[in-house]
Write an enzyme that holds these catalytic residues in place. Structure first.
Site, PDB file in Angstrom:
ATOM      1  N   CYS A 210      -5.465   4.093 -23.659  1.00  0.00           N
ATOM      2  CA  CYS A 210      -4.020   3.931 -23.817  1.00  0.00           C
ATOM      3  C   CYS A 210      -4.154   2.557 -24.812  1.00  0.00           C
ATOM      4  CB  CYS A 210      -4.380   2.909 -22.433  1.00  0.00           C
ATOM      5  SG  CYS A 210      -2.776   2.377 -22.148  1.00  0.00           S
TER       6      CYS A 210
ATOM      7  N   HIS B   1      -7.299   5.112 -16.956  1.00  0.00           N
ATOM      8  CA  HIS B   1      -7.967   4.027 -16.035  1.00  0.00           C
ATOM      9  C   HIS B   1      -8.486   4.322 -15.352  1.00  0.00           C
ATOM     10  CE1 HIS B   1      -5.915   1.285 -19.354  1.00  0.00           C
ATOM     11  NE2 HIS B   1      -4.793   1.458 -18.912  1.00  0.00           N
TER      12      HIS B   1
HETATM   13  N1  GLN Z   1       0.755  -1.880 -25.254  1.00  0.00           N
HETATM   14  C1  GLN Z   1       0.283   0.418 -24.989  1.00  0.00           C
HETATM   15  C2  GLN Z   1       1.807   0.005 -23.960  1.00  0.00           C
HETATM   16  O1  GLN Z   1       2.239  -0.418 -23.718  1.00  0.00           O
HETATM   17  C3  GLN Z   1      -0.512  -0.057 -24.390  1.00  0.00           C
HETATM   18  C4  GLN Z   1      -0.719  -0.633 -22.937  1.00  0.00           C
HETATM   19  C5  GLN Z   1      -2.378  -0.385 -21.941  1.00  0.00           C
HETATM   20  O2  GLN Z   1      -2.966   0.469 -22.670  1.00  0.00           O
HETATM   21  N2  GLN Z   1      -2.476  -0.270 -21.059  1.00  0.00           N
HETATM   22  O3  GLN Z   1       1.634   1.384 -24.314  1.00  0.00           O
END
Ligand code: GLN
Length: 251
Positions: free
Chosen positions: A101, A206
């Site tokens: 992510c 995740h």
């Molecule tokens: N901040 C990033 C986004 O919103 C990654 C989000 C995350 O790692 N859950 O795309």
């Protein structure tokens, strides 16, 4: 036992978890636990190194893990990692990486921050992240890229949970980790989830990703230890978790 990738003579598999204080959403720490569990079950000594964001990233790791994060911690992580040559040198040496992510976005060229706009990332894989028009949130099911195999067997179906605003475009030499059946993955109508190139695997999943997808854990381990990851490990509870999560979206 033989040494691990690029670290001749080293007998412990060194798993480096980057910035647990900034990047660890939705149980991403579990990826380190799963790798250590599966490596130990195959007789490897394992050394886990947690690198906080005020510490240098060691160059001599075998597998590097970098997780998800909200925008502000992601921005801080980008600033710090760009000043620290540790991860780049490790990748150049042949270390394996699993990036999730925000971590995925950081491995690419640029990412989008709500406050600052487009920001530079590490450029270790040819992908670029943008701000999408909708938040991508929920369960993902994707068919893993058939080019990815462990001991001659494909990874099958990938399952995970996503929550991100970013969308990611893959460069020409980079393959998606999987083709999306359910959910968004890389978003922007791409129909793809994640990316891989060399020994770098990136994903929006995740869950933690490696608990839900033991085959993906074994792929990353096989990049570090040759092919010994192909020998079986007791997958009982991982497979129950997979089955339960896949059933939740009718897959
Ligand atoms: N901040 C990033 C986004 O919103 C990654 C989000 C995350 O790692 N859950 O795309």
């Amino acid at each position: 036992m033989a040494g691990f990738a690029g670290r001749a003579g080293q007998s412990a598999l060194r798993i480096v978890w980057i910035y647990p204080d900034l990047l660890s959403t939705y149980g991403d720490q579990g990826n380190a636990l799963i790798l250590a569990y599966r490596a130990a079950a195959r007789g490897h000594a394992v050394e886990r190194v947690d690198v906080r964001s005020d510490q240098p990233v060691p160059e001599q790791g075998d597998i590097y893990l970098i997780g998800g994060g909200e925008d502000r911690p992601q921005r801080l992580a980008a600033e710090r990692l760009r000043k620290d040559p540790g991860l780049t040198r490790a990748v150049q040496r042949g270390a394996a990486v699993l990036a999730v992510c925000a971590g995925f976005q950081l491995m690419g060229h640029t990412f989008y921050d709500e406050q600052e706009g487009v920001l530079p990332a590490l450029g270790l894989i040819d992908v670029t992240s943008h701000r999408g028009s909708v938040r991508c949130v929920g369960e993902v099911v994707a068919d893993a890229d058939s080019q990815l195999t462990v001991g001659g067997t494909g990874l099958g179906v990938l399952t995970g949970f996503e929550n991100h605003m970013g969308t990611t475009l893959l460069g020409e030499g980079v393959r998606p980790l999987g083709a999306v059946r359910t959910g968004h993955g890389n978003g922007a109508g791409s129909g793809t989830e994640g990316a891989h190139s060399g020994k770098i695997a990136c994903t929006y999943l995740h869950g933690p990703a490696l608990a839900r997808n033991p085959a993906l854990a074994d792929l990353v381990l096989s990049w570090a230890d040759g092919n010994s990851a192909a020998s079986p490990v007791d997958d009982g509870w991982h497979l129950r978790l997979r089955k339960e999560r896949l059933a939740a979206v009718g897959a």
